[in-house]
Design a protein around this motif. Structure first.
Motif, PDB file in Angstrom:
ATOM      1  N   GLN A  22      44.453  10.538  27.606  1.00 38.24           N
ATOM      2  CA  GLN A  22      45.510  10.347  28.598  1.00 38.24           C
ATOM      3  C   GLN A  22      46.484  11.530  28.602  1.00 38.24           C
ATOM      4  O   GLN A  22      46.904  11.985  29.673  1.00 38.24           O
ATOM      5  CB  GLN A  22      46.266   9.048  28.327  1.00 38.24           C
ATOM      6  CG  GLN A  22      45.468   7.802  28.629  1.00 38.24           C
ATOM      7  CD  GLN A  22      46.228   6.546  28.231  1.00 38.24           C
ATOM      8  OE1 GLN A  22      46.533   6.340  27.065  1.00 38.24           O
ATOM      9  NE2 GLN A  22      46.536   5.723  29.216  1.00 38.24           N
ATOM     10  N   THR A  26      47.731  14.827  31.625  1.00 37.46           N
ATOM     11  CA  THR A  26      49.092  15.039  32.134  1.00 37.46           C
ATOM     12  C   THR A  26      49.330  16.524  32.372  1.00 37.46           C
ATOM     13  O   THR A  26      48.564  17.371  31.916  1.00 37.46           O
ATOM     14  CB  THR A  26      50.151  14.500  31.144  1.00 37.46           C
ATOM     15  OG1 THR A  26      50.095  15.258  29.930  1.00 37.46           O
ATOM     16  CG2 THR A  26      49.949  13.016  30.867  1.00 37.46           C
ATOM     17  N   SER A  30      56.509  16.318  31.944  1.00 41.26           N
ATOM     18  CA  SER A  30      56.622  15.094  32.735  1.00 41.26           C
ATOM     19  C   SER A  30      56.998  13.905  31.858  1.00 41.26           C
ATOM     20  O   SER A  30      56.816  13.927  30.641  1.00 41.26           O
ATOM     21  CB  SER A  30      55.290  14.808  33.437  1.00 41.26           C
ATOM     22  OG  SER A  30      54.291  14.501  32.480  1.00 41.26           O
ATOM     23  N   GLU A  31      57.514  12.854  32.505  1.00 43.28           N
ATOM     24  CA  GLU A  31      57.850  11.618  31.785  1.00 43.28           C
ATOM     25  C   GLU A  31      56.596  11.020  31.137  1.00 43.28           C
ATOM     26  O   GLU A  31      56.664  10.533  30.007  1.00 43.28           O
ATOM     27  CB  GLU A  31      58.489  10.599  32.729  1.00 43.28           C
ATOM     28  CG  GLU A  31      59.949  10.869  33.002  1.00 43.28           C
ATOM     29  CD  GLU A  31      60.797  10.843  31.738  1.00 43.28           C
ATOM     30  OE1 GLU A  31      60.654   9.926  30.910  1.00 43.28           O
ATOM     31  OE2 GLU A  31      61.607  11.775  31.574  1.00 43.28           O
ATOM     32  N   ASP A  32      55.472  11.063  31.845  1.00 48.81           N
ATOM     33  CA  ASP A  32      54.222  10.525  31.293  1.00 48.81           C
ATOM     34  C   ASP A  32      53.832  11.259  30.016  1.00 48.81           C
ATOM     35  O   ASP A  32      53.486  10.636  29.012  1.00 48.81           O
ATOM     36  CB  ASP A  32      53.071  10.632  32.302  1.00 48.81           C
ATOM     37  CG  ASP A  32      53.132   9.566  33.385  1.00 48.81           C
ATOM     38  OD1 ASP A  32      53.903   8.598  33.228  1.00 48.81           O
ATOM     39  OD2 ASP A  32      52.400   9.712  34.378  1.00 48.81           O
ATOM     40  N   ARG A  33      53.881  12.576  30.057  1.00 48.68           N
ATOM     41  CA  ARG A  33      53.504  13.375  28.888  1.00 48.68           C
ATOM     42  C   ARG A  33      54.437  13.067  27.719  1.00 48.68           C
ATOM     43  O   ARG A  33      53.998  12.889  26.596  1.00 48.68           O
ATOM     44  CB  ARG A  33      53.512  14.865  29.219  1.00 48.68           C
ATOM     45  CG  ARG A  33      53.070  15.726  28.049  1.00 48.68           C
ATOM     46  CD  ARG A  33      52.964  17.187  28.424  1.00 48.68           C
ATOM     47  NE  ARG A  33      51.650  17.462  29.011  1.00 48.68           N
ATOM     48  CZ  ARG A  33      51.256  18.668  29.398  1.00 48.68           C
ATOM     49  NH1 ARG A  33      52.059  19.713  29.277  1.00 48.68           N
ATOM     50  NH2 ARG A  33      50.048  18.831  29.913  1.00 48.68           N
ATOM     51  N   LEU A  36      53.707   9.469  26.389  1.00 48.07           N
ATOM     52  CA  LEU A  36      52.416   9.402  25.695  1.00 48.07           C
ATOM     53  C   LEU A  36      52.456  10.149  24.361  1.00 48.07           C
ATOM     54  O   LEU A  36      51.891   9.678  23.368  1.00 48.07           O
ATOM     55  CB  LEU A  36      51.298   9.955  26.581  1.00 48.07           C
ATOM     56  CG  LEU A  36      50.896   9.064  27.757  1.00 48.07           C
ATOM     57  CD1 LEU A  36      50.030   9.843  28.744  1.00 48.07           C
ATOM     58  CD2 LEU A  36      50.161   7.814  27.270  1.00 48.07           C
TER      59      LEU A  36
END
Length: 161
Positions: A22, A26, A30-33, A36
């Motif tokens: 995942q 990314t 970023s917020e996702d990175r 995670l």
């Protein structure tokens, strides 16, 4: 407890493989990175600490498994340093991606080695009761360690000083 310590550890390893995949999908800062990476860091640190308490504390007391145990514990330390260095690196830089790729490769090698070589060897020296007890200890400590684990940004160069 139907699945003992090795099945439980592999369950975590599979979760870690998924998190690595995942993160690799990314981009940039970023917020996702960030989320995670925080999840992965806490998971890996908690897993390593609980694994050392539940499994490696016992295998260190069994001379035929000492070398493999020490090897794995040393790799835990190396991986933690890599996580700290990654957290200290600008997520939007090419250096971050290079460090992440190196960490992902190193960690995947570590868990593959545990699953394919170490766990089968350790199994030769542990009773079913040992394995069930280790599973209980792992689950207890993993939960505690997850609550306490932190992302600690420390660049490799700073860690060596």
């Amino acid at each position: 407890m139907a699945d003992k310590i090795f099945d439980r550890l592999i369950e975590d390893h599979d979760k870690h493989r998924q998190l690595l995949k995942q993160i690799a999908e990314t981009h940039g800062d970023s917020e996702d990175r960030r989320a995670l990476l925080e999840t992965l860091t806490k998971e890996l640190k908690a897993h390593a600490a609980a694994e050392e308490m539940a499994l490696y504390s016992t295998t260190l007391r069994k001379p035929p498994t000492n070398d493999e145990t020490r090897h794995s514990v040393a790799e835990h330390h190396e991986i933690e340093e890599m996580l700290n260095d990654l957290a200290a690196t600008d997520m939007s830089s090419s250096a971050w991606l290079a460090k992440f790729d190196k960490l992902a490769h190193r960690y995947t090698h570590h868990i593959d080695e545990e699953e394919e070589e170490h766990f089968p060897d350790f199994g030769n020296y542990l009773t079913e009761a040992d394995k069930a007890h280790m599973r209980k200890i792992f689950d207890e400590h993993k939960a505690e360690e997850c609550e306490e684990a932190e992302v600690t940004p420390v660049a490799m160069a700073d860690a060596k000083e």
